[in-house]
Motif scaffolding. Structure first.
Motif, PDB file in Angstrom:
ATOM      1  N   LYS A   1       1.647  28.617  51.487  1.00 28.26           N
ATOM      2  CA  LYS A   1       2.605  29.109  52.394  1.00 28.26           C
ATOM      3  C   LYS A   1       2.411  30.779  52.415  1.00 28.26           C
ATOM      4  CE  LYS A   1       7.388  29.495  53.408  1.00 28.26           C
ATOM      5  NZ  LYS A   1       8.761  29.028  53.065  1.00 28.26           N
ATOM      6  N   GLY A   2       2.145  31.359  53.459  1.00 27.28           N
ATOM      7  CA  GLY A   2       2.384  32.853  53.324  1.00 27.28           C
ATOM      8  C   GLY A   2       0.859  33.344  53.593  1.00 27.28           C
ATOM      9  N   ILE A   3      -0.040  32.365  53.566  1.00 25.06           N
ATOM     10  CA  ILE A   3      -1.537  32.845  53.681  1.00 25.06           C
ATOM     11  C   ILE A   3      -2.018  32.319  55.058  1.00 25.06           C
ATOM     12  CG2 ILE A   3      -4.174  32.375  52.717  1.00 25.06           C
ATOM     13  CD1 ILE A   3      -2.284  33.653  50.652  1.00 25.06           C
ATOM     14  N   GLY A   4      -2.350  33.318  55.933  1.00 27.84           N
ATOM     15  CA  GLY A   4      -3.043  32.911  57.225  1.00 27.84           C
ATOM     16  C   GLY A   4      -4.412  33.457  57.402  1.00 27.84           C
ATOM     17  N   GLU A   5      -4.926  33.016  58.554  1.00 21.80           N
ATOM     18  CA  GLU A   5      -6.259  33.274  58.899  1.00 21.80           C
ATOM     19  C   GLU A   5      -6.722  34.586  58.671  1.00 21.80           C
ATOM     20  OE1 GLU A   5      -9.076  31.628  60.170  1.00 21.80           O
ATOM     21  OE2 GLU A   5      -8.290  29.918  60.266  1.00 21.80           O
ATOM     22  N   ALA A   6      -5.917  35.818  58.986  1.00 21.94           N
ATOM     23  CA  ALA A   6      -6.402  37.132  58.740  1.00 21.94           C
ATOM     24  C   ALA A   6      -6.496  37.458  57.263  1.00 21.94           C
ATOM     25  CB  ALA A   6      -5.132  38.073  59.521  1.00 21.94           C
ATOM     26  N   THR A   7      -5.565  36.892  56.331  1.00 19.03           N
ATOM     27  CA  THR A   7      -5.572  37.300  54.951  1.00 19.03           C
ATOM     28  C   THR A   7      -7.108  36.606  54.261  1.00 19.03           C
ATOM     29  OG1 THR A   7      -3.191  37.426  54.795  1.00 19.03           O
ATOM     30  CG2 THR A   7      -4.405  36.809  52.862  1.00 19.03           C
ATOM     31  N   LEU A   8      -7.232  35.172  54.927  1.00 16.57           N
ATOM     32  CA  LEU A   8      -8.245  34.523  54.395  1.00 16.57           C
ATOM     33  C   LEU A   8      -9.643  35.261  54.922  1.00 16.57           C
ATOM     34  CD1 LEU A   8      -9.810  32.068  53.255  1.00 16.57           C
ATOM     35  CD2 LEU A   8      -9.649  30.796  55.253  1.00 16.57           C
ATOM     36  N   GLU A   9      -9.669  35.697  56.035  1.00 17.49           N
ATOM     37  CA  GLU A   9     -10.872  36.412  56.624  1.00 17.49           C
ATOM     38  C   GLU A   9     -11.246  37.619  55.699  1.00 17.49           C
ATOM     39  OE1 GLU A   9     -13.316  35.080  58.432  1.00 17.49           O
ATOM     40  OE2 GLU A   9     -12.031  33.187  58.221  1.00 17.49           O
TER      41      GLU A   9
END
Length: 107
Positions: free
Chosen positions: A90-98
């Motif tokens: 929760k709170g981790i999205g595509e942008a943060t992952l990339e």
């Protein structure tokens, strides 16, 4: 005639200093590039072993709350099978992952 000799000698001395200074600077800038590349390769963060403080310090966009959420997810669901599984936290999205993909591992 003497002015010509003096001018030639002065030119030779200045040219020598210029070449010596340029040669002394070249290795410093060339050796810095490979060292930076080595640091980038070594700085992988293992999602299965890193503590919250390490996650917060090493990853872009990860504060104390998200770092703790990653650790809690790992404790509840077991080790991460892939880096993409981080999206389940929760709170981790595509942008943060990339932003962090090249820094992450799951060894």
């Amino acid at each position: 005639m003497q002015k010509l000799r003096l001018s030639s000698l002065l030119f030779a001395v200045l040219a020598s200093f210029s070449l010596a200074a340029a040669a002394a600077e070249a290795p410093k800038t060339e050796s810095a590039k490979p060292a930076a590349a080595q640091v980038a390769q070594v700085a992988a963060v293992n999602l299965n072993t890193a503590d919250a403080a390490t996650l917060q310090r090493e990853l872009a966009g990860i504060g104390a709350t998200k770092a703790q959420a990653i650790v809690a997810y790992r404790e509840e669901h077991g080790n991460f099978a892939s880096v993409d599984e981080l999206l389940e936290v929760k709170g981790i999205g595509e942008a943060t992952l990339e932003k962090n993909r090249d820094k992450l591992s799951v060894n």
